[in-house]
Design a protein around this motif. Structure first.
Motif, PDB file in Angstrom:
ATOM      1  N   GLU A 194       3.351  32.773  44.559  1.00 16.97           N
ATOM      2  CA  GLU A 194       2.210  32.811  43.838  1.00 16.97           C
ATOM      3  C   GLU A 194       2.304  32.565  42.235  1.00 16.97           C
ATOM      4  OE1 GLU A 194       0.263  36.559  44.552  1.00 16.97           O
ATOM      5  OE2 GLU A 194       0.258  36.151  46.802  1.00 16.97           O
ATOM      6  N   SER A 195       3.574  33.161  41.788  1.00 16.55           N
ATOM      7  CA  SER A 195       3.832  32.717  40.673  1.00 16.55           C
ATOM      8  C   SER A 195       4.288  31.538  40.154  1.00 16.55           C
ATOM      9  CB  SER A 195       5.241  33.746  40.035  1.00 16.55           C
ATOM     10  OG  SER A 195       6.183  33.574  40.766  1.00 16.55           O
ATOM     11  N   GLN A 196       4.720  30.738  41.242  1.00 11.98           N
ATOM     12  CA  GLN A 196       5.092  29.191  41.180  1.00 11.98           C
ATOM     13  C   GLN A 196       3.922  28.367  41.124  1.00 11.98           C
ATOM     14  OE1 GLN A 196       8.171  29.214  44.481  1.00 11.98           O
ATOM     15  NE2 GLN A 196       9.699  29.026  42.961  1.00 11.98           N
ATOM     16  N   GLN A 197       2.769  28.733  41.947  1.00 13.47           N
ATOM     17  CA  GLN A 197       1.823  28.113  41.915  1.00 13.47           C
ATOM     18  C   GLN A 197       0.901  28.265  40.515  1.00 13.47           C
ATOM     19  OE1 GLN A 197      -0.528  29.998  45.065  1.00 13.47           O
ATOM     20  NE2 GLN A 197       0.358  28.566  46.546  1.00 13.47           N
ATOM     21  N   THR A 198       1.203  29.425  39.948  1.00 15.03           N
ATOM     22  CA  THR A 198       0.632  29.534  38.601  1.00 15.03           C
ATOM     23  C   THR A 198       1.483  28.744  37.590  1.00 15.03           C
ATOM     24  OG1 THR A 198      -0.380  31.819  39.072  1.00 15.03           O
ATOM     25  CG2 THR A 198      -0.086  31.235  36.817  1.00 15.03           C
ATOM     26  N   ALA A 199       2.720  28.922  37.838  1.00 10.70           N
ATOM     27  CA  ALA A 199       3.639  28.023  36.711  1.00 10.70           C
ATOM     28  C   ALA A 199       3.325  26.586  36.956  1.00 10.70           C
ATOM     29  CB  ALA A 199       5.035  28.497  37.124  1.00 10.70           C
ATOM     30  N   GLN A 200       2.977  25.881  38.075  1.00  2.63           N
ATOM     31  CA  GLN A 200       2.625  24.664  38.260  1.00  2.63           C
ATOM     32  C   GLN A 200       1.323  24.521  37.513  1.00  2.63           C
ATOM     33  OE1 GLN A 200       4.609  21.817  40.125  1.00  2.63           O
ATOM     34  NE2 GLN A 200       3.170  21.043  38.594  1.00  2.63           N
ATOM     35  N   TYR A 201       0.440  24.933  37.629  1.00  3.88           N
ATOM     36  CA  TYR A 201      -0.947  24.898  37.161  1.00  3.88           C
ATOM     37  C   TYR A 201      -0.546  24.987  35.400  1.00  3.88           C
ATOM     38  CZ  TYR A 201      -5.258  25.601  34.823  1.00  3.88           C
ATOM     39  OH  TYR A 201      -6.373  25.584  33.900  1.00  3.88           O
ATOM     40  N   LEU A 202       0.038  25.899  35.037  1.00  4.74           N
ATOM     41  CA  LEU A 202       0.339  25.829  33.557  1.00  4.74           C
ATOM     42  C   LEU A 202       1.230  24.635  33.035  1.00  4.74           C
ATOM     43  CD1 LEU A 202       0.590  29.885  33.121  1.00  4.74           C
ATOM     44  CD2 LEU A 202      -1.371  28.237  32.474  1.00  4.74           C
ATOM     45  N   PHE A 203       2.120  24.423  33.995  1.00  2.81           N
ATOM     46  CA  PHE A 203       2.907  23.169  33.635  1.00  2.81           C
ATOM     47  C   PHE A 203       2.086  21.969  33.480  1.00  2.81           C
ATOM     48  CE2 PHE A 203       5.316  19.240  34.742  1.00  2.81           C
ATOM     49  CZ  PHE A 203       6.625  19.500  34.054  1.00  2.81           C
ATOM     50  N   ALA A 208      -6.816  24.405  25.145  1.00  5.43           N
ATOM     51  CA  ALA A 208      -7.845  24.979  25.738  1.00  5.43           C
ATOM     52  C   ALA A 208      -7.875  25.523  27.199  1.00  5.43           C
ATOM     53  CB  ALA A 208      -9.300  24.038  25.581  1.00  5.43           C
ATOM     54  N   ALA A 209      -7.361  24.678  28.148  1.00 12.30           N
ATOM     55  CA  ALA A 209      -7.192  25.270  29.565  1.00 12.30           C
ATOM     56  C   ALA A 209      -6.256  26.387  29.645  1.00 12.30           C
ATOM     57  CB  ALA A 209      -6.691  23.952  30.049  1.00 12.30           C
ATOM     58  N   VAL A 210      -5.074  26.340  28.873  1.00  9.43           N
ATOM     59  CA  VAL A 210      -4.137  27.419  28.732  1.00  9.43           C
ATOM     60  C   VAL A 210      -4.692  28.649  28.279  1.00  9.43           C
ATOM     61  CG1 VAL A 210      -1.889  28.385  27.790  1.00  9.43           C
ATOM     62  CG2 VAL A 210      -2.280  26.097  28.841  1.00  9.43           C
ATOM     63  N   ARG A 211      -5.593  28.601  27.165  1.00  7.92           N
ATOM     64  CA  ARG A 211      -6.161  29.831  26.608  1.00  7.92           C
ATOM     65  C   ARG A 211      -7.308  30.274  27.638  1.00  7.92           C
ATOM     66  NH1 ARG A 211      -6.796  26.366  21.885  1.00  7.92           N
ATOM     67  NH2 ARG A 211      -5.012  26.899  20.573  1.00  7.92           N
ATOM     68  N   ALA A 212      -7.971  29.327  28.291  1.00  6.99           N
ATOM     69  CA  ALA A 212      -8.800  29.807  29.396  1.00  6.99           C
ATOM     70  C   ALA A 212      -8.275  30.528  30.519  1.00  6.99           C
ATOM     71  CB  ALA A 212      -9.752  28.725  30.003  1.00  6.99           C
TER      72      ALA A 212
END
Length: 124
Positions: A77-86, A93-97
């Protein structure tokens, strides 16, 4: 107890001075070396870098998260979030959201209510 409370108050003041803004937080977290076995250190440094507009540093840290052995669901799950943030690291704006939504979600799960006005605005 009084001395303990005084010491705690002093430490809080020191942390507020040391981490006065997002740039200071990002510098502190990014000053630590990238270590493949430090999932949360890399994740947190990546988030701080992405929020501070340091896309290349964020991607380096998120790459280390993605390279971590994914032997547990919470790591995946943390890797999925990391992939999105990568992928979003070039879009502040997307990172802040994402950060705003994460804070609001965590506060709701902990029954903490809305972000207090004294905390300032969440980045839009």
């Amino acid at each position: 107890m009084e001395r303990l409370a005084h010491d705690a108050e002093k430490r809080v003041g020191e942390f507020r001075d040391r981490f006065a803004d997002l740039d200071a937080v990002a510098r502190a977290l990014l000053s630590r070396p990238v270590r493949r076995d430090d999932l949360w250190g890399n994740f947190n440094a990546g988030v701080a870098a992405a929020l501070d507009g340091k896309a290349s540093e964020a991607r380096e840290r998120f790459s280390a998260v993605l390279a971590h052995d994914s032997f547990a669901d919470w790591i995946q799950e943390s890797q999925q979030t990391a992939q999105y943030l990568f992928d979003a690291s070039e879009d502040p704006a997307a990172v802040r959201a994402w950060a705003r939504d994460a804070v609001v979600s965590c506060r709701a799960k902990l029954s903490l209510g809305d972000v207090p006005a004294s905390a300032g605005d969440l980045p839009a």
